[in-house]
Design a protein around this motif. Structure first.
Motif, PDB file in Angstrom:
ATOM      1  N   LEU A  94       0.856  -1.179   0.000  1.00  0.00           N
ATOM      2  CA  LEU A  94       0.000   0.000   0.000  1.00  0.00           C
ATOM      3  C   LEU A  94       0.898   1.237   0.000  1.00  0.00           C
ATOM      4  CD1 LEU A  94      -3.097   0.609   0.170  1.00  0.00           C
ATOM      5  CD2 LEU A  94      -2.724   1.063   2.593  1.00  0.00           C
ATOM      6  N   ARG A  95       0.536   2.214  -0.793  1.00  0.00           N
ATOM      7  CA  ARG A  95       1.347   3.432  -0.895  1.00  0.00           C
ATOM      8  C   ARG A  95       0.963   4.422   0.209  1.00  0.00           C
ATOM      9  NH1 ARG A  95       0.147   7.863  -4.074  1.00  0.00           N
ATOM     10  NH2 ARG A  95      -1.077   6.671  -5.592  1.00  0.00           N
ATOM     11  N   VAL A  96       1.983   4.858   0.993  1.00  0.00           N
ATOM     12  CA  VAL A  96       1.765   5.828   2.066  1.00  0.00           C
ATOM     13  C   VAL A  96       2.844   6.905   1.997  1.00  0.00           C
ATOM     14  CG1 VAL A  96       0.749   4.082   3.578  1.00  0.00           C
ATOM     15  CG2 VAL A  96       3.186   4.606   3.779  1.00  0.00           C
ATOM     16  N   ARG A  97       2.566   8.041   2.624  1.00  0.00           N
ATOM     17  CA  ARG A  97       3.572   9.087   2.797  1.00  0.00           C
ATOM     18  C   ARG A  97       4.407   8.758   4.026  1.00  0.00           C
ATOM     19  NH1 ARG A  97       4.981  13.441  -0.642  1.00  0.00           N
ATOM     20  NH2 ARG A  97       3.112  14.165  -1.689  1.00  0.00           N
ATOM     21  N   ALA A  98       5.720   8.843   3.902  1.00  0.00           N
ATOM     22  CA  ALA A  98       6.580   8.472   5.025  1.00  0.00           C
ATOM     23  C   ALA A  98       7.814   9.357   5.069  1.00  0.00           C
ATOM     24  CB  ALA A  98       6.968   7.003   4.917  1.00  0.00           C
ATOM     25  N   ASP A  99       8.519   9.303   6.213  1.00  0.00           N
ATOM     26  CA  ASP A  99       9.698  10.134   6.457  1.00  0.00           C
ATOM     27  C   ASP A  99      10.953   9.455   5.930  1.00  0.00           C
ATOM     28  OD1 ASP A  99       8.254  12.091   8.032  1.00  0.00           O
ATOM     29  OD2 ASP A  99       8.150  10.562   9.593  1.00  0.00           O
ATOM     30  N   LEU A 100      11.834  10.264   5.339  1.00  0.00           N
ATOM     31  CA  LEU A 100      13.126   9.779   4.868  1.00  0.00           C
ATOM     32  C   LEU A 100      14.250  10.367   5.726  1.00  0.00           C
ATOM     33  CD1 LEU A 100      12.698  10.061   0.987  1.00  0.00           C
ATOM     34  CD2 LEU A 100      12.101   8.154   2.497  1.00  0.00           C
ATOM     35  N   ARG A 101      15.386   9.696   5.691  1.00  0.00           N
ATOM     36  CA  ARG A 101      16.539  10.146   6.470  1.00  0.00           C
ATOM     37  C   ARG A 101      16.988  11.544   6.060  1.00  0.00           C
ATOM     38  NH1 ARG A 101      20.759   5.729   6.442  1.00  0.00           N
ATOM     39  NH2 ARG A 101      20.996   6.349   4.261  1.00  0.00           N
ATOM     40  N   SER A 102      16.815  11.889   4.788  1.00  0.00           N
ATOM     41  CA  SER A 102      17.218  13.194   4.275  1.00  0.00           C
ATOM     42  C   SER A 102      16.358  14.333   4.825  1.00  0.00           C
ATOM     43  CB  SER A 102      17.115  13.202   2.756  1.00  0.00           C
ATOM     44  OG  SER A 102      15.762  12.996   2.356  1.00  0.00           O
ATOM     45  N   GLY A 103      15.239  14.000   5.460  1.00  0.00           N
ATOM     46  CA  GLY A 103      14.304  15.012   5.918  1.00  0.00           C
ATOM     47  C   GLY A 103      13.147  15.226   4.961  1.00  0.00           C
ATOM     48  N   GLU A 104      13.242  14.634   3.781  1.00  0.00           N
ATOM     49  CA  GLU A 104      12.153  14.733   2.812  1.00  0.00           C
ATOM     50  C   GLU A 104      11.037  13.750   3.165  1.00  0.00           C
ATOM     51  OE1 GLU A 104      13.672  16.097  -1.436  1.00  0.00           O
ATOM     52  OE2 GLU A 104      14.590  14.215  -0.839  1.00  0.00           O
ATOM     53  N   LYS A 105       9.891  13.971   2.548  1.00  0.00           N
ATOM     54  CA  LYS A 105       8.765  13.054   2.635  1.00  0.00           C
ATOM     55  C   LYS A 105       8.554  12.468   1.255  1.00  0.00           C
ATOM     56  CE  LYS A 105       7.807  14.972   6.712  1.00  0.00           C
ATOM     57  NZ  LYS A 105       7.882  14.301   8.014  1.00  0.00           N
ATOM     58  N   ALA A 106       8.216  11.203   1.184  1.00  0.00           N
ATOM     59  CA  ALA A 106       8.024  10.567  -0.121  1.00  0.00           C
ATOM     60  C   ALA A 106       6.996   9.462  -0.002  1.00  0.00           C
ATOM     61  CB  ALA A 106       9.346   9.998  -0.649  1.00  0.00           C
ATOM     62  N   TRP A 107       6.389   9.132  -1.137  1.00  0.00           N
ATOM     63  CA  TRP A 107       5.554   7.940  -1.201  1.00  0.00           C
ATOM     64  C   TRP A 107       6.432   6.709  -1.072  1.00  0.00           C
ATOM     65  CZ3 TRP A 107       0.674   8.778  -0.553  1.00  0.00           C
ATOM     66  CH2 TRP A 107       0.021   9.869  -1.125  1.00  0.00           C
ATOM     67  N   ALA A 108       5.903   5.688  -0.411  1.00  0.00           N
ATOM     68  CA  ALA A 108       6.605   4.406  -0.327  1.00  0.00           C
ATOM     69  C   ALA A 108       5.560   3.303  -0.293  1.00  0.00           C
ATOM     70  CB  ALA A 108       7.484   4.339   0.925  1.00  0.00           C
ATOM     71  N   LYS A 310      -8.017   5.068  -5.426  1.00  0.00           N
ATOM     72  CA  LYS A 310      -7.434   4.421  -6.597  1.00  0.00           C
ATOM     73  C   LYS A 310      -6.169   3.639  -6.272  1.00  0.00           C
ATOM     74  CE  LYS A 310      -9.324   7.930  -9.701  1.00  0.00           C
ATOM     75  NZ  LYS A 310      -9.014   9.093 -10.586  1.00  0.00           N
ATOM     76  N   ALA A 311      -5.492   4.025  -5.188  1.00  0.00           N
ATOM     77  CA  ALA A 311      -4.271   3.323  -4.781  1.00  0.00           C
ATOM     78  C   ALA A 311      -4.554   2.205  -3.788  1.00  0.00           C
ATOM     79  CB  ALA A 311      -3.269   4.315  -4.182  1.00  0.00           C
ATOM     80  N   GLY A 312      -5.835   1.981  -3.454  1.00  0.00           N
ATOM     81  CA  GLY A 312      -6.186   0.901  -2.546  1.00  0.00           C
ATOM     82  C   GLY A 312      -6.228   1.283  -1.085  1.00  0.00           C
ATOM     83  N   ARG A 313      -6.082   2.572  -0.771  1.00  0.00           N
ATOM     84  CA  ARG A 313      -6.109   3.025   0.614  1.00  0.00           C
ATOM     85  C   ARG A 313      -7.543   3.279   1.062  1.00  0.00           C
ATOM     86  NH1 ARG A 313      -1.941   6.361  -1.783  1.00  0.00           N
ATOM     87  NH2 ARG A 313      -3.603   7.868  -2.122  1.00  0.00           N
ATOM     88  N   ILE A 314      -7.802   3.051   2.344  1.00  0.00           N
ATOM     89  CA  ILE A 314      -9.120   3.321   2.910  1.00  0.00           C
ATOM     90  C   ILE A 314      -9.402   4.820   2.854  1.00  0.00           C
ATOM     91  CG2 ILE A 314     -10.464   3.325   5.050  1.00  0.00           C
ATOM     92  CD1 ILE A 314      -9.112   0.690   5.765  1.00  0.00           C
ATOM     93  N   ALA A 315     -10.600   5.171   2.422  1.00  0.00           N
ATOM     94  CA  ALA A 315     -11.009   6.574   2.378  1.00  0.00           C
ATOM     95  C   ALA A 315     -11.375   7.046   3.784  1.00  0.00           C
ATOM     96  CB  ALA A 315     -12.194   6.745   1.436  1.00  0.00           C
ATOM     97  N   HIS A 316     -10.774   8.160   4.204  1.00  0.00           N
ATOM     98  CA  HIS A 316     -11.102   8.764   5.497  1.00  0.00           C
ATOM     99  C   HIS A 316     -11.789  10.101   5.259  1.00  0.00           C
ATOM    100  CE1 HIS A 316      -9.069   5.679   7.770  1.00  0.00           C
ATOM    101  NE2 HIS A 316      -7.977   5.849   7.063  1.00  0.00           N
TER     102      HIS A 316
END
Length: 341
Positions: A94-108, A310-316
């Motif tokens: 499942l695609r989520v927004r998450a934290d990266l070591r660089s300080g950026e946020k990205a889909w994973a 569309k990405a399969g995530r539950i709608a909130h």
């Protein structure tokens, strides 16, 4: 947004997968996904196995150890590329927004079985931060007679930055007082000075850890009993609407709107908005198209609200209650998460 950052720790890094799915090889840079650890999942989709050359793929799972991280690469994808990546990743991800070591946020793409808990926790944390912000607004007496709406809005923005670091807002900041409280979200009434006996509402959408909060609260400065009754009724109608939603697994936006409208009239108020809520999620969440009524709690929204995007995530969802007294020319507003908390 036309471009999206995506973090890959698995087969999306492979040149043959990129050529097959995007028609080209991608340029990326090394980074790491924080708070996750790796496990392995067995892939049964023949096309995915054919592109990757393996039926065993790594999968990132949220870790209880905050020191855990997953090494990988960050790529920039177009919206079309992102849709192709969604099609490539099987139901185990499942695609989520998450934290990266660089300080950026990205889909994973992470473990689907635990990703929804991760998303729900982030949305609730974002709302808790927004509630803390609104509590501090009261403590600092930012809403006071003689202050203009725009001045108060700017002070709340600065307060959010002071409390949480530089804070973005995913929709326009709203502070409305007196007769301006009659206007729904899409209107832009003239800036007004708050008066001693006013009713005032605030509607802010701060973003915390790439997840959206959307909170609305109403404040009564004087002792007017009708204004106080309206302010007191807002959370009552909200909770009644939430219960109505919880009791019906097939709830639609059309039916929920009709119920909160009925509840408002039952308590002697007019419902002041054309909608009573909307989708909410990672920033930016699945685009809310003004022409797509299914994104709203509104008349004509007949798709069940309990669904996946569309990405399969539950709608909130956010539920918002806008009550107005048309005879006395004032209103109030209250909103927060509908389906969580």
């Amino acid at each position: 947004m036309s471009d999206h950052l995506i973090f890959s720790y698995g087969t999306l890094r492979l040149p043959q997968v990129q050529r097959a799915r995007f028609g080209r090889e991608l340029e990326g840079r090394a980074d790491a996904l924080l708070g996750f650890r790796l496990e392995t999942v067995k892939i049964t989709d023949a096309s995915v196995v054919a592109d990757s050359g393996s039926d065993e793929h790594p999968v990132a799972v949220p870790s209880d150890d905050p020191g855990d991280s997953v090494e990988g690469m960050v790529f920039t994808l177009t919206a079309q590329d992102l849709a192709a990546a969604d099609a490539y990743e099987v139901d185990d991800y499942l695609r989520v927004r998450a934290d990266l070591r660089s300080g950026e946020k990205a889909w994973a793409y992470v473990d689907a079985a635990t990703a929804e808990e991760f998303r729900a926790r982030r949305l609730l944390n974002a709302q808790a931060n927004a509630i803390t912000l609104f509590d501090e607004i009261v403590k600092r007496d930012l809403i006071a007679p003689g202050r203009r709406e725009r001045e108060i809005s700017d002070d709340i923005r600065d307060l959010a930055n002071e409390m949480f670091g530089t804070t973005r807002h995913w929709h326009k900041r709203i502070v409305r007082s007196g007769p301006n409280t009659l206007f729904p979200y899409q209107e832009n009434p003239p800036d007004r000075a708050v008066e001693a006996d006013d009713i005032v509402f605030c509607d802010f959408g701060p973003i915390f850890e790439e997840f959206e909060a959307d909170l609305g609260r109403t404040y009564v400065l004087g002792d007017d009993p009708v204004k106080r009754r309206l302010a007191d009724d807002l959370p009552v109608i909200f909770e009644a609407g939430r219960k109505f939603f919880a009791d019906d697994p097939g709830m639609t936006g059309d039916r929920l709107f009709a119920e909160v409208d009925r509840l408002s009239r039952e308590r002697g108020w007019t419902f002041g908005g054309a909608i009573a809520g909307h989708l909410v999620g990672e920033f930016p969440h699945e685009k809310i198209d003004a022409a797509d009524i299914e994104s709203y709690v509104a008349p004509g929204s007949f798709t069940p609200m309990r669904r996946k995007d569309k990405a399969g995530r539950i709608a909130h969802w956010i539920l918002e209650i806008h009550l107005v007294d048309t005879e006395r020319d004032f209103g109030g507003f209250y909103e927060q998460l509908l389906d969580l908390g």
